[in-house]
Write an enzyme that holds these catalytic residues in place. Sequence first.
Site, short mmCIF file in Angstrom:
data_model
loop_
_atom_site.label_atom_id
_atom_site.label_comp_id
_atom_site.label_asym_id
_atom_site.label_seq_id
_atom_site.Cartn_x
_atom_site.Cartn_y
_atom_site.Cartn_z
N SER A 1 -4.39 8.67 -6.33
CA SER A 1 -4.89 9.30 -5.10
C SER A 1 -6.01 10.30 -5.31
O SER A 1 -6.12 10.94 -6.36
CB SER A 1 -3.74 9.96 -4.36
OG SER A 1 -2.99 8.95 -3.75
N MET B 1 0.83 -1.19 0.00
CA MET B 1 0.00 0.00 0.00
C MET B 1 0.87 1.25 0.00
O MET B 1 2.00 1.22 0.47
CB MET B 1 -0.90 0.01 1.24
CG MET B 1 -0.14 -0.15 2.55
SD MET B 1 -1.04 0.52 3.95
CE MET B 1 -0.90 2.27 3.58
N ASN B 2 0.28 2.32 -0.53
CA ASN B 2 0.92 3.62 -0.33
C ASN B 2 -0.11 4.64 0.20
O ASN B 2 -0.67 4.36 1.27
CB ASN B 2 1.77 4.08 -1.52
CG ASN B 2 1.14 4.02 -2.89
OD1 ASN B 2 0.78 2.98 -3.37
ND2 ASN B 2 1.02 5.18 -3.53
N ASP B 3 -0.35 5.73 -0.47
CA ASP B 3 -1.05 6.88 0.13
C ASP B 3 -2.40 6.58 0.81
O ASP B 3 -3.21 5.85 0.24
CB ASP B 3 -1.38 7.93 -0.93
CG ASP B 3 -0.26 8.20 -1.90
OD1 ASP B 3 0.82 7.65 -1.74
OD2 ASP B 3 -0.50 8.97 -2.85
N GLN C 1 -4.06 3.65 -1.40
CA GLN C 1 -3.48 3.14 -2.64
C GLN C 1 -3.00 1.71 -2.40
O GLN C 1 -2.21 1.46 -1.48
CB GLN C 1 -2.32 4.03 -3.05
CG GLN C 1 -2.73 5.44 -3.41
CD GLN C 1 -3.34 5.52 -4.80
OE1 GLN C 1 -2.63 5.47 -5.79
NE2 GLN C 1 -4.66 5.63 -4.87
C1 FRU Z 1 2.18 9.73 -4.00
C2 FRU Z 1 1.66 9.25 -5.36
C3 FRU Z 1 0.54 10.15 -5.87
C4 FRU Z 1 -0.20 9.25 -6.80
C5 FRU Z 1 -0.09 7.93 -6.10
C6 FRU Z 1 0.02 6.75 -7.03
O1 FRU Z 1 2.81 8.70 -3.31
O2 FRU Z 1 2.72 9.20 -6.30
O3 FRU Z 1 1.01 11.33 -6.47
O4 FRU Z 1 -1.52 9.63 -6.99
O5 FRU Z 1 1.05 7.99 -5.28
O6 FRU Z 1 -0.03 5.54 -6.32
#
Ligand code: FRU
Length: 453
Positions: free
Chosen positions: A64, A1-3, A19
């Site tokens: 995001s 996962m990210n954001d 994410q």
């Molecule tokens: C930030 C980012 C956002 C984008 C998303 C893609 O970490 O790069 O700018 O929408 O992650 O996963």
Amino acid sequence: MNDPNGLIQWGERFHLFYQYNPHAPSHGQIHWGHASSANLVHWQHEPIALAPDAAGPDADGCWSGCTVDDAGTPTLIYSGHRQGRVELPCLASSDDDLRIWRKHAGNPLFDAPPPGLDVVALRDHAVWREDDHWCMLMGAGLRARGGAALLYHSPDLRSWIYRGPLLEAGEAQHLLGWSGDVWECPDFFALDGQHVLLLSICTDRPYHSVALIGAYQGERFRPAQAQKLDHGDSFFYAPQSFRDRRGRRIVFGWVMEGRSQAAQQAAGWAGVMSLPRELALDSSGQLMIRPLAELAVLRGEHAPWRGLSVRAGLPTVLPHLAGDGLEIALSLRVNLAGSAGVALRRSPDGAEETRIVYLAERQELLIDRSRSSLSPDGDRAPHVAPLRLGAGDLLNLRIFLDRSLLEVFANDRVVLTTRIYPTRPDSQGVALLAEQQDVWLDSLDAWQLRSIW
Ligand code: FRU
């Protein structure tokens, strides 16, 4: 996962989207994962909220965005990602349970960046209501000009008119010192009489997130101050905030891994969400950042210490305190010289340990990860935050340790988040540290942390 994405309090529950690539512990086909909670502490997984659509503008990822309440309809705006072109805004809406989302037939909401702007990146959304219209900020990068936050207006969340930049890198350079090629994940809100713009600044120095504090007038933002949201830099990235019904401004951030791709593949997962943090401004307009009060429900077995002198020299191991899931709150009196702090995830011989120390002469708080892991894999760079304290002042630390995740809050204003990967099963000890001068510990409370699941 990210954001973290789409944070919102809806009815009795809080919703946290994020994410998420369900196929691999690496960035790829990004979906929106979803979790919900009644108290922002205990979470339950929900079905995936958004998936890429091979024929749609989000064929290669649902990037995001945010959630708003459109007159009773939960509505989210996100960045549709399709390889080879700039991301474009998409909309989806749901019924009251926020579980099943229907994508708008008219996606993308517009199909090009504003004319006349040479855009290298355009994505991520902050949406809010103002008078009789909606406002949206998108993160951007402008060729040879750097990061920017672009402002749009809409009567209905579906058709948008570009109004101009809310802020561009050049206007914040004097505060930031660096401004990045791209500003990702802008977030913008009123806080205690001023306005705050959160930015995630990338491809310049380590990725990091920053808060700009200032005045919002006539569709422009004039920042007067800048503060790093977290001195762990890329270990607290892409933060997003929301206002709860009690009026609190609460922020989550993505904490990335500090170990190799191979180690992430072997683990089968990558990336964690930070703990929720409350933001406020003090009377001088400085940003205060505290762990959310509700986190106290995670406190298990308690070990208190009161009034003790920590001898300079060898670490003072705290007997009967061990763990890799701990909250520690400590107050110690800062000396004029030397250093003082605490070591965590410490093996009995000290071969593995992570040190959190205040350096009096330098007026800095340091996380020393040089011995955090005996494994050669992984990042062990130190983290340093300026923290101005006079001799006799109290250094107040709130430390949350959750296995590899370490979040350190100092005096309600400085935060350091990082990752550590000790290898030894007995790296569970805690020790007090003083160098050059003995140091007075007013109090230390340690709790075993309970699970959020
Ligand atoms: C930030 C980012 C956002 C984008 C998303 C893609 O970490 O790069 O700018 O929408 O992650 O996963």
